[in-house]
Design an enzyme around this catalytic site. Sequence first.
Site, PDB file in Angstrom:
ATOM      1  CE  LYS A 275      -4.030  -1.981   2.316  1.00  0.00           C
ATOM      2  NZ  LYS A 275      -4.954  -1.922   3.458  1.00  0.00           N
TER       3      LYS A 275
ATOM      4  CE  LYS B 151      -2.231  -4.443   9.979  1.00  0.00           C
ATOM      5  NZ  LYS B 151      -2.775  -3.306   9.276  1.00  0.00           N
TER       6      LYS B 151
ATOM      7  CG  ASN C 232     -15.941   1.370  11.303  1.00  0.00           C
ATOM      8  OD1 ASN C 232     -16.738   2.165  11.766  1.00  0.00           O
ATOM      9  ND2 ASN C 232     -15.185   0.591  12.050  1.00  0.00           N
TER      10      ASN C 232
ATOM     11  CB  SER D 213      -1.420   7.021   8.492  1.00  0.00           C
ATOM     12  OG  SER D 213      -2.420   6.506   9.326  1.00  0.00           O
TER      13      SER D 213
HETATM   14  P1  NAD Z   1     -16.970  -3.696  10.706  1.00  0.00           P
HETATM   15  O1  NAD Z   1     -16.859  -4.744  11.736  1.00  0.00           O
HETATM   16  O2  NAD Z   1     -17.240  -2.295  11.111  1.00  0.00           O
HETATM   17  O3  NAD Z   1     -18.138  -4.128   9.698  1.00  0.00           O
HETATM   18  C1  NAD Z   1     -18.159  -5.376   9.072  1.00  0.00           C
HETATM   19  C2  NAD Z   1     -19.474  -5.525   8.347  1.00  0.00           C
HETATM   20  O4  NAD Z   1     -19.431  -6.760   7.643  1.00  0.00           O
HETATM   21  C3  NAD Z   1     -20.679  -5.585   9.277  1.00  0.00           C
HETATM   22  O5  NAD Z   1     -21.795  -5.016   8.646  1.00  0.00           O
HETATM   23  C4  NAD Z   1     -20.871  -7.083   9.460  1.00  0.00           C
HETATM   24  O6  NAD Z   1     -22.200  -7.436   9.827  1.00  0.00           O
HETATM   25  C5  NAD Z   1     -20.526  -7.561   8.061  1.00  0.00           C
HETATM   26  N1  NAD Z   1     -20.138  -8.957   8.027  1.00  0.00           N
HETATM   27  C6  NAD Z   1     -19.388  -9.641   8.917  1.00  0.00           C
HETATM   28  N2  NAD Z   1     -19.289 -10.921   8.547  1.00  0.00           N
HETATM   29  C7  NAD Z   1     -19.976 -11.040   7.390  1.00  0.00           C
HETATM   30  C8  NAD Z   1     -20.253 -12.118   6.533  1.00  0.00           C
HETATM   31  N3  NAD Z   1     -19.808 -13.353   6.796  1.00  0.00           N
HETATM   32  N4  NAD Z   1     -20.992 -11.878   5.429  1.00  0.00           N
HETATM   33  C9  NAD Z   1     -21.454 -10.641   5.171  1.00  0.00           C
HETATM   34  N5  NAD Z   1     -21.244  -9.592   5.964  1.00  0.00           N
HETATM   35  C10 NAD Z   1     -20.520  -9.804   7.057  1.00  0.00           C
HETATM   36  O7  NAD Z   1     -15.655  -3.797   9.808  1.00  0.00           O
HETATM   37  P2  NAD Z   1     -15.049  -2.678   8.866  1.00  0.00           P
HETATM   38  O8  NAD Z   1     -14.140  -1.806   9.672  1.00  0.00           O
HETATM   39  O9  NAD Z   1     -16.133  -2.056   8.050  1.00  0.00           O
HETATM   40  O10 NAD Z   1     -14.116  -3.558   7.942  1.00  0.00           O
HETATM   41  C11 NAD Z   1     -14.645  -4.399   6.907  1.00  0.00           C
HETATM   42  C12 NAD Z   1     -13.537  -4.756   5.932  1.00  0.00           C
HETATM   43  O11 NAD Z   1     -13.079  -3.575   5.311  1.00  0.00           O
HETATM   44  C13 NAD Z   1     -12.301  -5.375   6.567  1.00  0.00           C
HETATM   45  O12 NAD Z   1     -11.713  -6.291   5.676  1.00  0.00           O
HETATM   46  C14 NAD Z   1     -11.397  -4.196   6.804  1.00  0.00           C
HETATM   47  O13 NAD Z   1     -10.039  -4.566   6.883  1.00  0.00           O
HETATM   48  C15 NAD Z   1     -11.708  -3.385   5.595  1.00  0.00           C
HETATM   49  N6  NAD Z   1     -11.511  -1.975   5.795  1.00  0.00           N
HETATM   50  C16 NAD Z   1     -11.111  -1.350   4.710  1.00  0.00           C
HETATM   51  C17 NAD Z   1     -10.917  -0.014   4.759  1.00  0.00           C
HETATM   52  C18 NAD Z   1     -10.419   0.599   3.507  1.00  0.00           C
HETATM   53  O14 NAD Z   1      -9.818   1.632   3.561  1.00  0.00           O
HETATM   54  N7  NAD Z   1     -10.661  -0.039   2.384  1.00  0.00           N
HETATM   55  C19 NAD Z   1     -11.130   0.745   5.922  1.00  0.00           C
HETATM   56  C20 NAD Z   1     -11.595   0.064   7.031  1.00  0.00           C
HETATM   57  C21 NAD Z   1     -11.777  -1.300   6.941  1.00  0.00           C
END
Ligand code: NAD
Length: 427
Positions: A107, A119, A234, A361
């Site tokens: 990244k 990490k 999120n 960051s």
């Molecule tokens: P979170 O815990 O806030 O939300 C996860 C969501 O996924 C929830 O709605 C949950 O119910 C759902 N979920 C969980 N298991 C599931 C399944 N088996 N099937 C369908 N939905 C399911 O997590 P987050 O912070 O939103 O992170 C989600 C993903 O996005 C992670 O892989 C994280 O690393 C990534 N992320 C990416 C960014 C980015 O910049 N692209 C930023 C934050 C998080």
Amino acid sequence: MGIYDVTNSGGDKDIETLDLLTSTQIVIHDALKKMGYNEEMFELLKEPLRMSDVRIPVRMDDGSTKIFNGFRAQHNDALGPTMGGVRFHPKVTATEVKALSMWMSMKCGIADLPFGGGKGAILCNPRTMSFGELERLSRGYVRAISQIVGPTKDILAPDMYTNSQIMAWMMDEFSRLRQFDSSGFITGKPLVLGGSEGRERAGAKGVTICIEEAAKKRGIRIKGSRVIVQGFGNAGSYVAKFMHDAGAIVIGISDVYGALYNPDGLNINYLLDRRDSFGTISTLFEWTITNKELLEKECDVLVPAAISDQITAENAYNIKAKIVVEAANGPTSLEATNILTERGILLVPDVLAGAGGVTVSYFEWVQNKQGYYWSEEEVEEKLRDKLVKSFEDIYQLSQTNNVDMRLAAYMIGVKKMADASLYRGWA
Ligand code: NAD
């Protein structure tokens, strides 16, 4: 904000299930080979240069002492200090932390930041710990790794189940140890402690910028385009909101319990109001479909934003989206990446779509260094400039080399680090 507010944390809440290290090594190997680097370079980059394993004694509220295990991986610092999040999770493994530090390197390379990847993690269940215990654990972790981190060595950031309050405790502990203000030692801090405007939403902003760029390549106008987002936490909820605000029609969203689908569009603002802090919303409705069904619905843009391994060889032939943008980590297997690419579906890989967080960051670190702070508009403009360029470079490389976007992203992600390592005589 609550002192420990999980809705404000970065990273996913489910441990990545695929063998992250192996799959990351495969793509790094392919990328290096494609660019003509020798096997020595792969030997250098196939694992982190340093991996610290620490034990942290913490006084618990009941007076007992508990020992927590933690890690800090530093992939490669040929380009500058390493940077990457710290996650709190009961099941995190050393192998996973190593792989995630390598992802951070990719990244950083993709966004052209002067960093290598790092990490960290602590094995704990933050949901069962009091604020006091979390504070003592956070401070103990910093004491345990203080010799190998710092603003010019290795910079920390929020990740799964860690948030700006935890960053503040860690920054305070480091500053006390060093006896000077060390705000640049950690990012994702509260604004009053030198945090950056726009840091919290940077991840989803980065995903949205990638969707816009991918849409241009496929001749799709965002206004009126049909978007499906898997996951409403999120990452997913912000992406859905940004797309909705840009005039797209969000026709599907989901959570762990099921999916909501309406070809005429969902009321995103209403759903955002009603979802709980864990990203659950579908349980309030009776007309749900399954996540599997949602992924296979026709749409312009599909954004997997929940967990890993969602698009595999099993369902890749049924995906009807024109563009897939990976907001989650590792939602598409390498086999499925090939299938989607062969079918002409534009896949924007996680290491590119997810580079928004680390980029802001970096901006936070720069602002801390200069002691001069930017407006949210400035941060967003700089983020856009960087990611649009990264997207274009990766897209062009994928076209000229006839490779998928994931391999092209890794080629760009690893190149500067490999060249810097060569100049330093490390390979
Ligand atoms: P979170 O815990 O806030 O939300 C996860 C969501 O996924 C929830 O709605 C949950 O119910 C759902 N979920 C969980 N298991 C599931 C399944 N088996 N099937 C369908 N939905 C399911 O997590 P987050 O912070 O939103 O992170 C989600 C993903 O996005 C992670 O892989 C994280 O690393 C990534 N992320 C990416 C960014 C980015 O910049 N692209 C930023 C934050 C998080």
